[in-house]
Design an enzyme around this catalytic site. Structure first.
Site, PDB file in Angstrom:
ATOM      1  N   GLY B 152       0.811  -1.215   0.000  1.00 35.26           N
ATOM      2  CA  GLY B 152       0.000   0.000   0.000  1.00 35.26           C
ATOM      3  C   GLY B 152       0.840   1.259   0.000  1.00 35.26           C
ATOM      4  N   LEU B 183      -3.899  -5.847   0.625  1.00 33.92           N
ATOM      5  CA  LEU B 183      -4.929  -5.155   1.414  1.00 33.92           C
ATOM      6  C   LEU B 183      -4.333  -3.941   2.115  1.00 33.92           C
ATOM      7  CD1 LEU B 183      -6.808  -8.184   3.054  1.00 33.92           C
ATOM      8  CD2 LEU B 183      -7.588  -6.738   1.158  1.00 33.92           C
ATOM      9  N   GLU B 361      12.457  16.596  -2.940  1.00 33.34           N
ATOM     10  CA  GLU B 361      12.846  17.043  -1.605  1.00 33.34           C
ATOM     11  C   GLU B 361      12.528  16.018  -0.527  1.00 33.34           C
ATOM     12  OE1 GLU B 361      10.988  18.709  -3.777  1.00 33.34           O
ATOM     13  OE2 GLU B 361      12.358  20.276  -4.451  1.00 33.34           O
ATOM     14  N   PHE B 386      10.426  25.122  -0.807  1.00 32.25           N
ATOM     15  CA  PHE B 386      10.370  23.746  -1.312  1.00 32.25           C
ATOM     16  C   PHE B 386      10.699  22.718  -0.227  1.00 32.25           C
ATOM     17  CE2 PHE B 386      11.518  25.977  -5.463  1.00 32.25           C
ATOM     18  CZ  PHE B 386      10.187  26.247  -5.725  1.00 32.25           C
ATOM     19  N   GLN B 422       7.666  30.831  -5.187  1.00 31.38           N
ATOM     20  CA  GLN B 422       9.083  30.613  -4.851  1.00 31.38           C
ATOM     21  C   GLN B 422       9.475  31.241  -3.516  1.00 31.38           C
ATOM     22  OE1 GLN B 422      10.650  28.938  -7.737  1.00 31.38           O
ATOM     23  NE2 GLN B 422       8.459  28.962  -8.167  1.00 31.38           N
TER      24      GLN B 422
END
Lengths: 626, 626
Positions: B152, B183, B361, B386, B422
């Site tokens: 998963g 699952l 990142e 970021f 930014q």
């Protein structure tokens, strides 16, 4: 492949040339920007806008209209120039790029009518595309969604989250165009021009992947048209390009990312580009063929449910079902915890408006942004701590002024045995920091129902924080709640101080009130269910009435939560604000024990109040007759 | 494939059976937990620990020792039971699972000597594995790193960020084992038991991918041993399993995620498991073959560089080079912005200690955590905004008490034309909220150099915020800085208030001081370069000396930054705190214009101070002789 008429090729070549000219001109005028990143994709964009897409320039956000998401947002001048070709942006405005008060910002934002989501944080556009594509499908539109990605940004995992969702949902109406110019900001990309590697990756995630020469319109146009016709699933056009293509010597050179051409070089490049023009007028825009059926009408809301003792996370599920009954725009998204957040109740009621986004929170939020841009009101939920996974998407959603609702369950140490990795203890800091956000934190079922309705009606980003454990009812069904409101739950003439709490700690504060009252110490209790905005006036009024003292208690780390919100709201008024919060990295353990261990349970509150009352003998508290 | 001796199979079957028994017993005792997620991987873990890995139970964190990262952290009881087999965890402690004060928490944390990074937020373990593997390579160790993932969690994009980095770096010493039980928590996974889909994905990212039956030790052992011998690149073992395998009726059933067995069912299951035991003793652990060469010695630090006007981001690059010369444990990571953060200077000086993590990142931070767990001191840098991409990894790094250093450049609106996408405007909120974090925000080259050295010497997570634009020098090379320090840069007997600023706004405040002084208004100026912890006593002293008034000015949104830090530090002392911050979603524009437009430039500060001084006629400010 079908041959493209030579006349169309010349038209598109002229468009691409003008896109390059305007990109160079605008960035040189601005003194900053990314002309080389625009140039590599100019042929792709020319083909998209004038040979492939069916656009409605008068209503670019119509669900009937094809959409274009510039995931590589730094190529903004290219986008603006394309819309100038369509007459939507005045050509003379292009050189206002990046100027204060120009909507032609350094990276695109939805201040512009043709921008659905702000881009510029790389790797996010494809998720928005998934949401736009799902939304188009749900709106019964045959519009297509085109997302232009840079090759470098495919290093972001969020791109593959979006890719897998598109593959899983077989979104034939989604087309990714990857501008493989091989150069990142600071050096070559990982995959350079290895188109086959890109194809393998997209194929492995369930896409049809077509490689083209990104500067050969005879390849680009048929590939895009084929993608537009796909009925099977999403298509990726992987285009080999050259960064700075057409810009003279700098084409393909390193060191030219994010650098405008000097004025003299720009002049030479523009002159050379102009010399290649065929001077063919652009063709008329292809408009969408059909109008959409009108959207479903709002229905009266069903009655709210009478909740007894209930976890607010469970009340969230019920409230969402109720809101969804009244407002067909409401949709829900889950990150494979729908049985914990109770989003599963919405799924059971409206499976056609539910998205299972699996364990991929970045894409869940990005998809929600896309759905919002198609006119839906998305509620995305997960554990509060896992929403931090999408912090950057949420940041961009705020900049986009996206009409997004988030619900974070399992807040704080009160979740108990699962331990710190599952505890939302910095979620309030995250959501309060977002500009224009609303943060709601209800403490019982009725308040949760109200908060969900408030969220649905508020235009913008709203965060709702819910609790894992059951809590007793506090409010009747006729209680009114508001964004920016609070509730005074206990008050007397003789209160020694005011406790400000929300969610689980409100119940601890009420228990502490009971115990303290037994000892003759009276305190005021405030439910600060609206953690942003905060009703500073009411807080101040309470403080003034209770010895100018507030005690904030919260199931959150000390920074960025209710304590900061309260201190900010009463700053400058000389109020003393005390603060109980989780001040160390917590452990696993039973919820009640953890609340006390970390100093925010009823026992800790009683001790804190006693300490405060006793250190100030002049305070208006009654002491027990010892 | 080579045949596995029957004796070993019996040994491993017994180990796997005991792992299942202990997982059932512990979770039933705890009343919560994930026995079925443990059971699906029990055979894989038995094979790993007793037929494949070379472990040093006395020093599990030795770089010479193979490492095991349980990325699917909810299978914690399995991990604890495995280390009990090795004698590292007392067997009787296993039933303290999830109890307060037991280190056997609901999800693993490095409170335990054999846990390198906290897991439980899914999809993060493979990045830590990349860092551990790179670190082993750099330490000259032939140890292997094994990461057990759930199927998963491969929906998390961060898994593919890690996969691509491992492929790109050809980390032959990294082995991913995917427990494909089909699952998830709330339903089937996207890919169910489609092992070929997993193989295609890993192969597309540069891995060798081997499919096995995850309950057939005759397939598992040879595959893992082959993976351990790989010299070509990373290997993924994709194992078809059954959730709850061996736990009777619930094997393969939905609805059993995160649910312990009731006591009676547990008893039955344990009895049935015990009946299958061959009662063969486990083999001795295979220990690592060789000791590592001793680590390189610290060297004397070169002299700091004399900076004139310089951007703090550039000074960061120089300081990191200097720190790296003295401390060979220092390494640097970049997210394809090394020419903007100036991490490129470290790369130029020590290419062998530099990781280009590209635009990913989450994996950059996860890799740094793995490197820290191999004894390195990683500095990871990107634009401040970021780094929010890795908020959840940073949350887990804090829980892990990872010795991680982050530098976020391009803070605030002062970056200018690139626009809001930014601009780091919520980074202080993010990093201040993390428990035990240190947040430093230097304003000139010398302070930056000092902050980098402080970060390198501090054990734990440190964030350094840098500025894009050049700023003039403020400090001499002999100035001393400390975590938790501040500097009073302007002070007089007649200061009307104290301005608290840091980074770019400190320079604005100094300019405002100059202008105000010309008008006869004197203010105190504090450089709050340590934004966490904050020197509350010094702030209070300044406030007391300046009419009990502070004016905080910061290039950040209002919530979670310096304003909150200062209000918290002086809370309860009756100080009036005013606050200038960025109160709307900013636009593109020239840096100086943006500073004024959003109310944090010198002009805005002068106006604010004038307003404050004029509204309080009793304040000790001198008015100009009008």
């Amino acid at each position: 492949m079908v041959e493209v008429p030579e006349g169309l090729i010349q038209v598109l070549e002229d468009v691409a040339t003008r896109l390059r000219i305007e990109s160079v001109r605008a960035t040189t005028a601005a003194g900053s920007g990314h002309p080389t990143s625009a140039a590599s994709a100019a042929d792709l964009v020319a083909a998209l806008f004038f040979a492939v897409m069916r656009l409605d320039p008068d209503e670019p956000r119509s669900p009937a209209s094809d959409r274009f998401v510039l995931s590589k947002g730094h190529a903004a001048p290219l986008l603006y120039a394309a819309w100038a070709e369509l007459g939507v942006v005045p050509r003379e405005a292009l050189t206002t790029l990046r100027a204060l008060d120009s909507d032609l910002e350094g990276h695109p934002t939805p201040r512009l009518p043709f921008v659905d989501v702000a881009t510029g944080s790389l790797g996010q556009g494809l998720s928005a595309g998934v949401g736009l594509a799902l939304g188009a499908r749900w709106r019964g539109s045959d519009a297509r969604i085109f997302v232009l990605l840079g090759d470098g940004e495919t290093a972001e995992g969020s791109v593959w989250e979006a890719a897998q969702m598109a593959g899983h949902e077989r979104l034939a109406n989604l087309i990714a165009v990857v501008d493989v110019n091989g150069l990142g900001q600071s050096g070559p990309t990982m995959l350079d021009h290895d188109l086959r590697a890109f194809q393998r990756r997209f194929a492995a995630f369930g896409w049809t992947a077509i490689a083209v020469d990104g500067h050969d319109l005879r390849q680009i146009v048929p590939a895009l048209r084929r993608a537009r016709q796909s009925r099977r699933g999403p298509t990726a056009i992987v285009a080999r390009t050259v960064k700075g293509q057409g810009l003279g010597d700098i084409a393909g050179q390193e060191g030219w990312h994010g650098r405008p051409l000097p004025a003299d070089a720009a002049e030479r490049v523009i002159a050379a580009l102009e010399a290649t023009l065929h001077h063919v007028p652009p063709p008329p825009v292809q408009r969408p063929r059909a109008r959409l059926a009108s959207r479903p009408q709002e229905q009266p809301l069903p009655e709210p449910r009478h909740h007894g003792e209930v976890a607010t996370r469970e009340a969230y599920g019920d409230a969402l079902v109720r809101l969804g009954a009244g407002d067909p725009r409401v949709v829900a998204l889950d990150g494979d915890v729908k049985n914990s957040t109770y989003a599963e109740r919405f799924r059971a009621a409206y499976p056609e408006r539910f998205v299972e986004a699996y364990i991929a929170e970045q894409n869940m939020v990005g998809t929600a942004m896309g759905l919002a841009a198609q006119g839906f009101v998305p509620f995305a939920s997960s554990f509060a701590c896992f929403l931090t996974r999408a912090a950057d998407q949420l940041r961009m959603a705020a900049i986009s002024r996206s009409n997004l609702k988030l619900c974070g369950s399992h807040a704080g140490v009160s979740i108990g045995e699962d331990g710190p990795s599952q505890m939302g203890l910095e979620d309030l800091a995250l959501f309060r920091a977002l500009p224009e956000s609303v943060v709601l934190y209800p403490a019982d079922g009725t308040a949760t129902d109200a908060c969900v309705l408030l969220a649905g009606r508020h235009q913008g980003l709203v965060y709702i924080r819910t609790t894992r454990m059951k809590t007793p009812p506090l409010y009747g069904l006729d209680e009114a709640f508001a964004v920016g409101g609070l509730k005074v739950l206990r008050a007397s003439e003789r209160d020694a101080l005011t406790i400000v709490a929300a969610g689980i700690t409100l119940h601890e504060a009420l228990a502490a009130h009971h115990e303290l009252a037994g000892a003759g110490i009276l305190v005021r209790i405030i439910d600060l269910y609206s953690a942003k905005p905060v009703d500073g006036a009411a807080l101040l009024e309470a403080a003034r009435a209770t010895g100018n003292r507030l005690l904030v208690v919260e199931d959150h780390y000390p920074a960025g939560g209710l304590g900061d919100a309260v201190r900010e709201a009463v700053a400058g008024a000389g109020v003393i604000v005390h603060h109980l919060a989780v001040r160390e990295i917590p452990r696993s353990g039973p919820p009640r024990k953890l609340l006390e261990r970390y100093g925010i349970g009823r026992g800790a509150i009683v001790s804190a109040v006693r300490g405060l009352v006793e250190e100030t003998p002049g305070a208006p508290a009654q002491r027990p007759a010892a």
